[in-house]
Design an enzyme around this catalytic site. Structure first.
Site, PDB file in Angstrom:
ATOM      1  N   HIS A 185      52.843  44.307  33.521  1.00  0.00           N
ATOM      2  CA  HIS A 185      53.797  43.712  32.576  1.00  0.00           C
ATOM      3  C   HIS A 185      55.013  44.620  32.360  1.00  0.00           C
ATOM      4  O   HIS A 185      55.663  44.558  31.319  1.00  0.00           O
ATOM      5  CB  HIS A 185      53.124  43.379  31.236  1.00  0.00           C
ATOM      6  CG  HIS A 185      52.182  42.216  31.330  1.00  0.00           C
ATOM      7  ND1 HIS A 185      52.609  40.918  31.277  1.00  0.00           N
ATOM      8  CD2 HIS A 185      50.837  42.172  31.499  1.00  0.00           C
ATOM      9  CE1 HIS A 185      51.557  40.106  31.393  1.00  0.00           C
ATOM     10  NE2 HIS A 185      50.470  40.849  31.543  1.00  0.00           N
TER      11      HIS A 185
ATOM     12  N   GLU B  19      59.468  30.806  41.749  1.00  0.00           N
ATOM     13  CA  GLU B  19      58.550  30.967  40.619  1.00  0.00           C
ATOM     14  C   GLU B  19      59.269  30.714  39.288  1.00  0.00           C
ATOM     15  O   GLU B  19      58.769  30.000  38.417  1.00  0.00           O
ATOM     16  CB  GLU B  19      57.986  32.393  40.648  1.00  0.00           C
ATOM     17  CG  GLU B  19      56.621  32.541  40.056  1.00  0.00           C
ATOM     18  CD  GLU B  19      55.500  32.094  40.973  1.00  0.00           C
ATOM     19  OE1 GLU B  19      54.655  31.323  40.483  1.00  0.00           O
ATOM     20  OE2 GLU B  19      55.454  32.502  42.143  1.00  0.00           O
TER      21      GLU B  19
ATOM     22  N   ASP C 232      55.232  40.599  42.532  1.00  0.00           N
ATOM     23  CA  ASP C 232      54.291  39.942  43.435  1.00  0.00           C
ATOM     24  C   ASP C 232      54.918  39.698  44.800  1.00  0.00           C
ATOM     25  O   ASP C 232      54.362  40.050  45.837  1.00  0.00           O
ATOM     26  CB  ASP C 232      53.819  38.613  42.836  1.00  0.00           C
ATOM     27  CG  ASP C 232      53.006  38.807  41.573  1.00  0.00           C
ATOM     28  OD1 ASP C 232      52.669  39.966  41.250  1.00  0.00           O
ATOM     29  OD2 ASP C 232      52.717  37.810  40.898  1.00  0.00           O
TER      30      ASP C 232
END
Length: 392
Positions: free
Chosen positions: A33, A161, A173
């Site tokens: 995060h 995304e 990612d």
């Protein structure tokens, strides 16, 4: 691969041998995060991933089929109609890649038949969606003789995304999957996209992935809520500090300035982002020194922060990680991915793997009521075409 070729030929009623492409999944060793907070992440691409087999068509139709979602059958669209459609389910990921690659000015002179097969557990947090995106990207590049800069392809994947699917995820990612390198992790600065490889020399240890088997879907989870909370905390700090992201702050600077964040929950969220960024930087140094023990301690600290300050772990992940910490031969364990279910990782001495699986699963079964699943995955190369005779 022979079996996948046969399935392609059966599905699309052809004798043509398709070209084959592969994009790995990823684990994040540390730095969770932090990507959308302008910090550093430390992921690695893994040997599990998504296969994409394809051939060009003579018309402008795209036909998609996934062996993982065979109940959806063949999903079709055309080059003229690539908009997001709920009914197209998983196929929206390759459709989004096609749409944005065309938008970038690359020429696709026909459609294609594409078969996908993934051995990443769906919803496990090992980034199956980004794996599909990059598998599609390298397939289109190969079939249509495009030369897409790899960083640009990665950014297109993130745009799919964010804009096409609607998840406020960072670039980690796609970057890990697009730029992965065998036996190396990548320290990535998510603000500048500067990156460095670090050798992951595990010696007698292995990385084990533990799936909680509690599925999580990012768009419907609290992921976007955390994104908003960090944005709010940053806005409070910006009243006193000339910063563009939480990732610019050292822990010392944060401690000096944190009083500006009046809401205690927002302060905890920001604290995690800042300290986790520092842990990722330190982890890079420890791996370069070959100090696996220090690296493992940072993994443990990371999980505690994700549990207590960021609150994204949940009972399933905490049960697995806390059980892992007690096992012989384990030097570190933490959740990996966005949280709210999904997977944890542990670094464990190879002599203790069987006992580890048995003991952790017993504890998990007793508390949660069903089994966890264990995977051994090596650190592998990024997205690429599979050449004849190549074994992945």
């Amino acid at each position: 691969m022979t079996n996948l070729t046969r399935r392609f030929q059966e599905t699309f009623n052809t004798s043509e041998v398709p070209r084959k492409f592969f994009a790995p999944g990823r684990i994040n060793l540390i730095g969770e995060h932090t990507d959308y907070n302008g910090g550093h992440v430390f992921p690695a691409s893994i040997s599990l991933g998504t296969y994409a087999l394809g051939r060009k068509r003579t018309d402008n139709k795209f036909r998609f089929y996934s062996l993982n979602f065979s109940e959806n059958g063949i999903i079709e669209c055309t080059l003229d109609e690539l908009s997001f459609q709920q009914k197209h389910a998983w196929a929206n990921y390759p459709k989004g890649m096609i749409q944005y690659i065309v938008d970038q000015g690359y020429v696709l002179d026909s459609g294609a038949d594409i078969l996908f097969y993934g051995n990443i557990p769906n919803g496990a947090g090992l980034s199956s969606s980004a794996s599909i995106e990059l598998a599609t990207g390298v397939l289109l590049e190969g079939l249509f003789h495009l030369e897409i800069d790899r960083i640009e392809m990665i950014q297109i994947g993130q745009k799919v995304e964010n804009k096409y699917i609607g998840v406020n995820s960072g670039i980690m990612d796609q970057f890990a999957i697009g730029m992965g390198k065998k036996d190396n992790a990548i320290l990535l600065d998510c603000q500048t996209l500067n990156y460095q490889y670090a050798p992951v020399a595990l010696q007698d240890h292995i990385i084990i992935i533990i799936n909680t088997n509690k599925q999580r879907t990012l768009a419907g989870s609290k992921y976007n809520e955390r994104f908003a909370e960090c944005k709010e905390a940053l806005a409070e700090l910006q009243k006193n500090l000339p910063i563009q992201s939480l990732g610019e702050l050292s822990p010392e600077q944060f401690e000096d300035a944190k009083h500006a964040i009046t809401n205690k929950i927002l302060q905890k969220r920001a604290r995690h982002a800042v300290y986790e960024n520092a842990r990722a930087l330190q982890a890079f140094e420890e791996l370069h020194k070959g100090d696996l023990t220090a690296f493992g301690a940072l993994m443990n600290e990371s999980h505690r922060s994700l549990q207590n300050d960021y609150e994204v772990t949940g009972l399933e992940l905490d049960t697995i990680v806390h059980a892992a910490w007690k096992q012989e031969g384990v030097i570190g364990a933490r959740m990996t991915g966005a949280g709210f279910g999904g997977c944890a990782i542990a670094i464990i001495h190879q002599d203790f793997v069987d006992n580890f699986k048995q003991n952790v699963n017993q504890i998990y079964q007793n508390i949660i009521g069903y089994d966890a699943t264990f995977y051994l995955a090596s650190i592998a190369d990024g997205a690429k075409e599979i050449m004849e005779g190549e074994i992945l």
